[in-house]
Design an enzyme around this catalytic site. Sequence first.
Site, PDB file in Angstrom:
ATOM      1  N   GLN A   1     -11.270   3.305 -34.706  1.00  0.00           N
ATOM      2  CA  GLN A   1     -10.052   3.140 -33.917  1.00  0.00           C
ATOM      3  C   GLN A   1     -10.397   3.124 -32.444  1.00  0.00           C
ATOM      4  O   GLN A   1     -11.255   3.877 -31.985  1.00  0.00           O
ATOM      5  CB  GLN A   1      -9.063   4.277 -34.200  1.00  0.00           C
ATOM      6  CG  GLN A   1      -7.691   4.082 -33.573  1.00  0.00           C
ATOM      7  CD  GLN A   1      -6.706   5.148 -33.990  1.00  0.00           C
ATOM      8  OE1 GLN A   1      -6.865   5.776 -35.031  1.00  0.00           O
ATOM      9  NE2 GLN A   1      -5.681   5.371 -33.183  1.00  0.00           N
TER      10      GLN A   1
ATOM     11  N   HIS B   1     -18.538  10.206 -29.408  1.00  0.00           N
ATOM     12  CA  HIS B   1     -19.846  10.023 -30.033  1.00  0.00           C
ATOM     13  C   HIS B   1     -20.525   8.809 -29.411  1.00  0.00           C
ATOM     14  O   HIS B   1     -19.913   8.021 -28.703  1.00  0.00           O
ATOM     15  CB  HIS B   1     -19.714   9.843 -31.546  1.00  0.00           C
ATOM     16  CG  HIS B   1     -18.821   8.707 -31.951  1.00  0.00           C
ATOM     17  ND1 HIS B   1     -19.284   7.425 -32.137  1.00  0.00           N
ATOM     18  CD2 HIS B   1     -17.485   8.660 -32.205  1.00  0.00           C
ATOM     19  CE1 HIS B   1     -18.277   6.642 -32.492  1.00  0.00           C
ATOM     20  NE2 HIS B   1     -17.171   7.365 -32.538  1.00  0.00           N
TER      21      HIS B   1
ATOM     22  N   GLY C   1     -12.656   0.963 -40.739  1.00  0.00           N
ATOM     23  CA  GLY C   1     -13.782   1.823 -40.403  1.00  0.00           C
ATOM     24  C   GLY C   1     -13.598   3.232 -40.927  1.00  0.00           C
ATOM     25  O   GLY C   1     -14.515   3.820 -41.516  1.00  0.00           O
TER      26      GLY C   1
END
EC number: 6.1.2.2
Length: 570
Positions: free
Chosen positions: A139, A14, A168
């Site tokens: 990560q 992403h 996260g």
Amino acid sequence: MRVLGLNGWPRDFHDASAALLVDGRIAAFAEEERFTRKKHGYNTAPVQAAAFCLAQAGLTVDDLDAVAFGWDLPAMYRERLGGWPHSDSEALDILLPRDVFPRRTDPPLHFVQHHLAHAASAYYFSGEDRGAVLIVDGQGEEECVTLAHAEGGKITVLDTVPGAWSLGFFYEHVSEYTGLGGDNPGKLMGLAAHGTTVDETLSAFAFDSDGYRLNLIDPQARDPEDWDEYSVTERAWFAHLERIYRLPPNEFVRRYDPAKGRVVRDTRRDPYEYRDLAATAQAALERAVFGLADSVLARTGERTLFVAGGVGLNATMNGKLLTRSTVDKMFVPPVASDIGVSLGAAAAVAVELGDRIAPMGDTAAWGPEFSPDQVRAALDRTGLAYREPANLEREVAALIASGKVVGWAQGRGEVGPRALGQRSLLGSAHSPTMRDHINLRVKDREWWRPFAPSMLRSVSDQVLEVDADFPYMIMTTKVRAAYAERLPSVVHEDWSTRPQTVTEASNPRYHRMLTELGDLVGDPVCLNTSFNDRGEPIVSSPADALLTFSRLPIDALAVGPYLVTKDLRH
């Protein structure tokens, strides 16, 4: 040196982006989503962003000294997927396909460890020589937290936390649980201000002076079928939240919406019902990060803190970090998320090759810019009436002062998730109805979502409780009592705001407009939100701006030197 940094790959990626450094300075930097119009740039190489960067600098691939990628892809494939199947030349053909990037030879390709790329994006562009580094994200290759010491141009890793304990991922899973979606952690942060913290441990965290432990998951837990621990942590957190929280997961459903005349995706419950969970998750995140920050500052003996990683976009957390007694200075780049690892990877390689990196300054405007002729051609294709005012800034200020919503597309586009006066929607900060109007009518989003202000730096110390530069809208701070009532559309439930302070040097035209607005209404402050339709990236080109202007109930558009208006009533 000429180093092109990249992020984005066809599998499970992403935030595809490209950044070009020339002799240590940012020449161009852009996100793939701005060109493809597909938000977050999923599962793609940054082909268009890279093409823009090279064109902006008048370079070709043959002119590059190196290409840097913000992940150690070969290590990830070897560790998780049985082996790295590509030579460097084959990898470059995926990242920079030859039909778009013809070349005589391939430049050297460097794969940069992910958290090192994050650290480089914060440290090297801060203008500081030394400090403590805190990286917190979903990560990297293996780790979700990195503590490091930056000094004299070198970054030394001190400690890491494995991916199964990811803060996260935790925050994304809570956002998914509430029905806001895992890719919308910013919404969860906004909702948190409306809720009450119940138990910040969530019966899962144990906090200490070094950070946190997570009793829910074995820190060495691995997903044997993927290259991160997202699915492992998702299953654990959803099962745990169902046990401890009074509401089940907010499921997504499809239903017919008579107002829109089509089937839409919605949630069974209003996510607002989960506001206490949002507040509790925010408190847990802050408690964990504060411990990590205090730990790395103590271990390094530093009082300057560099923060990056996706969690570094949490403006509420950042604002509180800034005011901790252990912190004298703090720098969070406007591209703290994976957007920024293209820039960080380029910087890490450029430093390795002998360059010194120039500070970022108070701008994120490194994207495409369009000439007046290009803007006029786009306008002529629409058939819309437009004019070229003698004083565009004054006319826009008058429109804002009268309660209008104005699209503002000027100069080079921003990179990052925040509109910073290059591709913005502007409204009155003084209007008590403007927040609801833009949320509900213009952007078609939740009523409780907050908006942020742009203001002249010369008055920000009068408006805000903290006297500091806030160029990137990446930290919140409290608004002084006298202004909280004067600026209702940009002050959140807890009297906080996420400001952008504007100087003449950082954005001359925007500064002039705010100055004109101050002359009209008394305060050089406006509401500033991203110029985009719901679910779309921020506009980039004049054509993007004009299309969005035509679709949304926006009253006027200032694009380049031209002004377009339409008669829409609130």
